[in-house]
Design an enzyme around this catalytic site. Structure first.
Site, PDB file in Angstrom:
ATOM      1  N   ASP A 160      11.568   7.514  -6.402  1.00 51.48           N
ATOM      2  CA  ASP A 160      12.029   7.649  -7.721  1.00 51.48           C
ATOM      3  C   ASP A 160      13.558   7.595  -7.624  1.00 51.48           C
ATOM      4  OD1 ASP A 160       9.208   7.777  -8.628  1.00 51.48           O
ATOM      5  OD2 ASP A 160       9.290   9.911  -7.931  1.00 51.48           O
ATOM      6  N   HIS A 188       6.303  13.755  -9.874  1.00 55.77           N
ATOM      7  CA  HIS A 188       6.038  12.208  -9.474  1.00 55.77           C
ATOM      8  C   HIS A 188       5.123  11.756 -10.479  1.00 55.77           C
ATOM      9  CE1 HIS A 188       6.126   8.281  -7.519  1.00 55.77           C
ATOM     10  NE2 HIS A 188       4.791   8.498  -7.287  1.00 55.77           N
TER      11      HIS A 188
HETATM   12  P1  NAD Z   1      -4.270   2.395   1.019  1.00 53.70           P
HETATM   13  O1  NAD Z   1      -5.679   2.855   0.353  1.00 53.70           O
HETATM   14  O2  NAD Z   1      -3.877   1.247   1.330  1.00 53.70           O
HETATM   15  O3  NAD Z   1      -4.222   3.481   2.689  1.00 53.70           O
HETATM   16  C1  NAD Z   1      -4.955   4.634   2.310  1.00 53.70           C
HETATM   17  C2  NAD Z   1      -5.681   5.237   3.755  1.00 53.70           C
HETATM   18  O4  NAD Z   1      -5.915   6.323   3.747  1.00 53.70           O
HETATM   19  C3  NAD Z   1      -6.916   4.336   3.751  1.00 53.70           C
HETATM   20  O5  NAD Z   1      -6.538   3.520   5.082  1.00 53.70           O
HETATM   21  C4  NAD Z   1      -7.885   5.145   3.853  1.00 53.70           C
HETATM   22  O6  NAD Z   1      -8.774   5.068   4.956  1.00 53.70           O
HETATM   23  C5  NAD Z   1      -7.272   6.535   4.363  1.00 53.70           C
HETATM   24  N1  NAD Z   1      -7.667   7.731   3.689  1.00 53.70           N
HETATM   25  C6  NAD Z   1      -8.543   7.965   2.906  1.00 53.70           C
HETATM   26  N2  NAD Z   1      -8.813   9.248   2.810  1.00 53.70           N
HETATM   27  C7  NAD Z   1      -8.437  10.120   4.098  1.00 53.70           C
HETATM   28  C8  NAD Z   1      -8.361  11.182   4.632  1.00 53.70           C
HETATM   29  N3  NAD Z   1      -9.076  12.284   4.092  1.00 53.70           N
HETATM   30  N4  NAD Z   1      -7.737  11.254   5.814  1.00 53.70           N
HETATM   31  C9  NAD Z   1      -7.177  10.380   6.276  1.00 53.70           C
HETATM   32  N5  NAD Z   1      -6.852   9.035   5.785  1.00 53.70           N
HETATM   33  C10 NAD Z   1      -7.720   8.686   4.861  1.00 53.70           C
HETATM   34  O7  NAD Z   1      -3.403   3.204   0.028  1.00 53.70           O
HETATM   35  P2  NAD Z   1      -1.665   3.414   0.185  1.00 53.70           P
HETATM   36  O8  NAD Z   1      -1.275   2.146  -0.589  1.00 53.70           O
HETATM   37  O9  NAD Z   1      -1.508   3.557   1.698  1.00 53.70           O
HETATM   38  O10 NAD Z   1      -1.444   4.681  -0.387  1.00 53.70           O
HETATM   39  C11 NAD Z   1      -1.751   6.025  -0.134  1.00 53.70           C
HETATM   40  C12 NAD Z   1      -1.508   7.091  -1.136  1.00 53.70           C
HETATM   41  O11 NAD Z   1      -0.065   7.087  -1.339  1.00 53.70           O
HETATM   42  C13 NAD Z   1      -2.113   6.703  -2.410  1.00 53.70           C
HETATM   43  O12 NAD Z   1      -2.609   8.015  -2.904  1.00 53.70           O
HETATM   44  C14 NAD Z   1      -0.827   6.466  -3.433  1.00 53.70           C
HETATM   45  O13 NAD Z   1      -1.075   6.545  -4.925  1.00 53.70           O
HETATM   46  C15 NAD Z   1       0.230   7.170  -2.832  1.00 53.70           C
HETATM   47  N6  NAD Z   1       1.477   6.608  -3.225  1.00 53.70           N
HETATM   48  C16 NAD Z   1       2.241   7.724  -3.272  1.00 53.70           C
HETATM   49  C17 NAD Z   1       3.957   7.253  -3.575  1.00 53.70           C
HETATM   50  C18 NAD Z   1       5.000   8.301  -3.840  1.00 53.70           C
HETATM   51  O14 NAD Z   1       5.989   8.091  -4.238  1.00 53.70           O
HETATM   52  N7  NAD Z   1       4.701   9.732  -3.943  1.00 53.70           N
HETATM   53  C19 NAD Z   1       4.117   5.973  -3.516  1.00 53.70           C
HETATM   54  C20 NAD Z   1       3.226   4.943  -3.310  1.00 53.70           C
HETATM   55  C21 NAD Z   1       1.843   5.329  -3.028  1.00 53.70           C
HETATM   56  C1  LMR Z   2       4.482   4.668  -7.021  1.00 55.23           C
HETATM   57  O1  LMR Z   2       5.274   5.409  -7.699  1.00 55.23           O
HETATM   58  O2  LMR Z   2       4.723   3.234  -6.766  1.00 55.23           O
HETATM   59  C2  LMR Z   2       3.283   5.154  -6.551  1.00 55.23           C
HETATM   60  O3  LMR Z   2       2.860   6.816  -6.681  1.00 55.23           O
HETATM   61  C3  LMR Z   2       1.965   4.500  -6.665  1.00 55.23           C
HETATM   62  C4  LMR Z   2       1.574   4.543  -8.250  1.00 55.23           C
HETATM   63  O4  LMR Z   2       0.481   5.038  -8.377  1.00 55.23           O
HETATM   64  O5  LMR Z   2       2.456   4.502  -8.942  1.00 55.23           O
END
Ligand code: NAD
Ligand code: LMR
Length: 327
Positions: A160, A188
């Site tokens: 952010d 967030h």
């Molecule tokens: P994705 O679906 O591409 O990958 C997630 C992976 O996690 C998958 O491979 C899945 O098999 C694995 N997984 C699920 N449960 C699990 C567990 N208990 N233990 C280990 N691995 C597990 O998703 P992504 O795009 O990589 O996003 C992951 C997370 O990050 C989501 O919750 C998303 O919303 C979050 N995210 C947060 C931010 C932030 O700014 N904080 C930014 C982007 C994404």
């Molecule tokens: C983001 O801010 O890009 C991530 O937290 C993914 C979402 O769900 O917005």
């Protein structure tokens, strides 16, 4: 190269963020260009075949700093003696959801992982939570790891902050490196407050360069809803920028923020009147491996109203997961 390798655990390592993050860690962007690492990668059983492919590609990249790679579906193997942990693995939202809607699906993951961290990770481990809703998931992991000091559990609002920096840099027509000390308060989530009041753009106060209507209007709205805008445009949630922000967060924690203010969500100790028991993003500096909240910045009426809004939202999220907090 004589340094002892760091043990770096990444959960969800075969996911979209993992695919971008691992190459940045392996190349030295996070822990330094001389610091070897052992990658300890966690997936759930259905993700293990994809993880094998990711590990094949990591080996094929022949990174000099990577001393070993462990792939597992057992959290205690992944977190064993870990010095740094990226908690990424969890479901992303779809375009019809808010991040807080994920807590029922994702919250329980952080109970087991908190317990595993407590059982086997280094007592000095530094944990960043990326999986959403990341503030509350960090709280759940922290509550289930009573043997690790709470300050070692953080959640990521650096994406952010980077978005806020990107918006200001674009509007001013300068590179992002010219924008300093813009940071995020709170959750967030759409309630977050990207605070421009101490920010500078090429040395000039952001509040002089940009008018209040933009800073409290389009700027705030664009930054706080950027996650959804990316999901709408890309058909998937942000991944490369999220990985990059996770590297920025952990790099600064490890190597220092060079006196700059950066955004870190961490368990409140009552700073700025934010109650204990929630993970809240504050203005911080990183020095000597520590995160130090920058205290006593003046808070005006608008900032206070945004802080209050985030406290209320995070207390609600906490109430929704009270059965996962281990006490
Ligand atoms: P994705 O679906 O591409 O990958 C997630 C992976 O996690 C998958 O491979 C899945 O098999 C694995 N997984 C699920 N449960 C699990 C567990 N208990 N233990 C280990 N691995 C597990 O998703 P992504 O795009 O990589 O996003 C992951 C997370 O990050 C989501 O919750 C998303 O919303 C979050 N995210 C947060 C931010 C932030 O700014 N904080 C930014 C982007 C994404
Ligand atoms: C983001 O801010 O890009 C991530 O937290 C993914 C979402 O769900 O917005």
């Amino acid at each position: 190269m004589t340094e002892t390798p760091l043990r770096v655990a990444v959960t969800g390592a075969a996911g979209n963020i993992g695919y971008a993050l691992l190459w940045r860690i392996a190349s030295g962007d996070c822990f330094g260009s001389k610091q070897p690492v052992i990658l300890q990668l966690l997936e759930i059983p259905p993700g293990m075949q994809r993880l094998e492919g990711v590990i094949m590609e990591l080996r094929d990249s022949a990174f000099p700093l990577v001393h070993d790679i462990i792939g597992t579906d057992n959290a205690e193997v992944a977190f064993n003696d870990a010095d740094a942990i990226f908690l990424v693995g969890s479901r992303p939202r779809t375009k019809d959801m808010d991040r807080s809607d994920l807590v029922a699906a994702n919250g329980p993951i952080f109970v087991g992982q908190g317990k595993a961290i407590d059982a086997v990770a280094s007592r000095d481990v530094k944990v960043i939570t990326v999986g959403n809703p990341c503030n509350t998931n960090a709280l759940i992991a922290c509550a289930n790891a009573p043997g690790i000091p709470p300050r070692q559990f953080t959640a990521m609002t650096r994406l952010d902050q980077n978005r806020a920096v990107g918006q200001m840099a674009e509007r001013a027509g300068v590179p992002a490196s010219k924008v300093q000390d813009v940071f995020i308060w709170g959750n967030h989530a759409n309630t977050m407050y990207p605070d421009p009041r101490f920010g500078t753009v090429d040395g000039q106060p952001a509040t002089e360069l940009f008018d209040t209507d933009w800073l409290q209007g389009d700027f705030l709205d664009t930054v706080s809803t950027r996650g959804k805008a990316i999901i709408m445009a890309r058909g998937a949630s942000s991944a490369a920028s999220a990985a990059s922000a996770a590297v920025d967060h952990m790099r600064d924690w490890w190597q220092g923020s060079n006196g700059n203010i950066v955004s870190v969500a961490l368990p409140s100790e009552g700073w700025y009147g934010v109650p204990e028991g929630i993970v809240f993003s504050f203005p911080c500096r990183c020095e000597n491996g520590e995160i130090i909240v920058v205290e006593n910045l003046p808070v005006d009426e608008f900032a206070q109203s945004k802080i209050d809004e985030n406290v209320t939202a995070l207390l609600e999220e906490r109430n929704a997961v009270s059965d996962l907090l281990g006490n």
